[in-house]
Design an enzyme around this catalytic site. Structure first.
Site, PDB file in Angstrom:
ATOM      1  N   ILE A 184     -45.157   2.314   3.404  1.00  0.00           N
ATOM      2  CA  ILE A 184     -45.041   3.294   2.323  1.00  0.00           C
ATOM      3  C   ILE A 184     -44.062   2.761   1.280  1.00  0.00           C
ATOM      4  O   ILE A 184     -42.928   2.381   1.601  1.00  0.00           O
ATOM      5  CB  ILE A 184     -44.562   4.652   2.856  1.00  0.00           C
ATOM      6  CG1 ILE A 184     -45.549   5.193   3.901  1.00  0.00           C
ATOM      7  CG2 ILE A 184     -44.407   5.651   1.717  1.00  0.00           C
ATOM      8  CD1 ILE A 184     -45.118   6.502   4.532  1.00  0.00           C
ATOM      9  N   GLU A 227     -41.187   3.620   8.214  1.00  0.00           N
ATOM     10  CA  GLU A 227     -42.284   4.016   7.340  1.00  0.00           C
ATOM     11  C   GLU A 227     -43.444   3.037   7.393  1.00  0.00           C
ATOM     12  O   GLU A 227     -44.314   3.022   6.514  1.00  0.00           O
ATOM     13  CB  GLU A 227     -41.793   4.138   5.888  1.00  0.00           C
ATOM     14  CG  GLU A 227     -41.412   2.836   5.226  1.00  0.00           C
ATOM     15  CD  GLU A 227     -39.970   2.413   5.467  1.00  0.00           C
ATOM     16  OE1 GLU A 227     -39.455   1.628   4.665  1.00  0.00           O
ATOM     17  OE2 GLU A 227     -39.367   2.871   6.461  1.00  0.00           O
TER      18      GLU A 227
END
Length: 312
Positions: A184, A227
């Site tokens: 991300i 992430e």
């Protein structure tokens, strides 16, 4: 009041699958008649065919005759216990052999129970029910142990085992395999702006979008850490990988998660994918190449995918 025996209900949808293996079809029919109302019954008249059905259908239990031509029940069970996808399928041996040596051979081959012919139908049903219950409870515990608690996708531990297994199968079948690293973009800044609770929600949404984009049963989505997610695409050519990437990018865009630190104003991901066919070395080498490609995607401005292939 008539007490009708109800089909066994396990943790999975539908009745459990029981595979009956015997070189004599008449013996299969006897057992089938006893258990057909409670289980989905599969049948095989050879050890070789039993292995094929197990790989295709993944039964909850195998009822195995010991003495069969070409591949005995004992040898069939040993092969199952050597296969990563079949090792957890319990095997009950059903045989006319009754000596202590024969019984010990069944345990040594990996059987979980031993029933001598002729058998009592009630005893057979109770033994089957006990083993199927244990199998489904074990399956549930394994699933829970291999899930990431936050996102609901598979965790790093499961991914490590799965990739090793898929690399082994890819080598054996001379097929390509792709590992796709997904990160991300600017996730720290997202957490700083909206807090960790919103960050957790974003992680869950991205995980769901990844799962919906990878549609084949063998495709895997796992949380790699923080992430970062990882996708395994077995037996997938480059154009197939590109289609998956397009679906992922579209699904992430449709989330429309506001992200002020992003150049697009919404949350995006960067991806690096390595498709490997020739010169398989190790999971670490494949992951290392995918990670380099992810770094390249980030260095080129993020919100993009870089893929490469090691195909002669």
């Amino acid at each position: 009041m008539i007490n009708q025996e109800q089909p066994f209900k396990g943790s999975d949808d539908g009745p459990p699958k029981v595979l009956i293996v015997d070189d004599k079809p008449s013996n299969i029919q006897i057992v089938h008649h006893i258990i057909k109302d409670q289980y989905q019954v599969l049948m095989a008249t050879s050890g070789k065919r039993a292995i094929e059905i197990c790989l295709e259908m993944l039964p909850d239990l195998v009822l195995m005759d010991v003495i069969m031509p070409e591949l005995s029940g004992l040898d069939t069970c040993k092969l199952m216990k050597q296969h990563p996808e079949l090792v957890n399928i319990p095997v009950i041996f059903i045989t006319g052999l009754q000596g202590q040596h024969d019984e010990n051979a069944c345990w040594d081959a990996g059987g979980v129970d031993f029933i001598s012919k002729p058998f009592n139908a009630t005893t057979l049903k109770n033994r089957i029910k006990a083993q199927v219950t244990l199998k489904r409870q074990s399956d549930l515990l394994r699933r829970l142990a291999f899930l990431d608690g936050l996102t609901g996708v598979k965790n790093r531990h499961f991914f490590d085992q799965y990739l090793e297994t898929q690399l082994m199968l890819a080598r054996r079948q001379s097929q390509a395999i792709c590992v796709l690293m997904v990160d991300i973009d600017y996730f720290k800044q997202y957490n700083d702006s909206f807090g960790h609770q919103m960050g957790d929600e974003a992680l869950r949404s991205v995980a769901q979008a990844l799962g919906e984009s990878c549609r084949r049963p063998a495709d895997l989505v796992a949380r790699y850490g923080g992430e970062e997610f990882v996708v395994v695409l077995p037996n997938t050519p480059k154009n197939g990988v590109e289609r998956v990437i397009e679906r992922i990018q579209g699904a992430i865009a449709e989330l429309d998660i506001h992200h002020p630190a992003s150049a697009t104003g919404i949350l995006t991901v960067s991806m690096g994918g390595m498709i490997w066919l020739a010169d398989y070395q190790s999971t670490e080498a494949l992951l290392g190449e995918a990670d380099k490609l992810l770094y390249r995607a980030k260095s080129l401005g993020r919100n993009r995918a870089c893929i490469d292939a090691n195909i002669p």
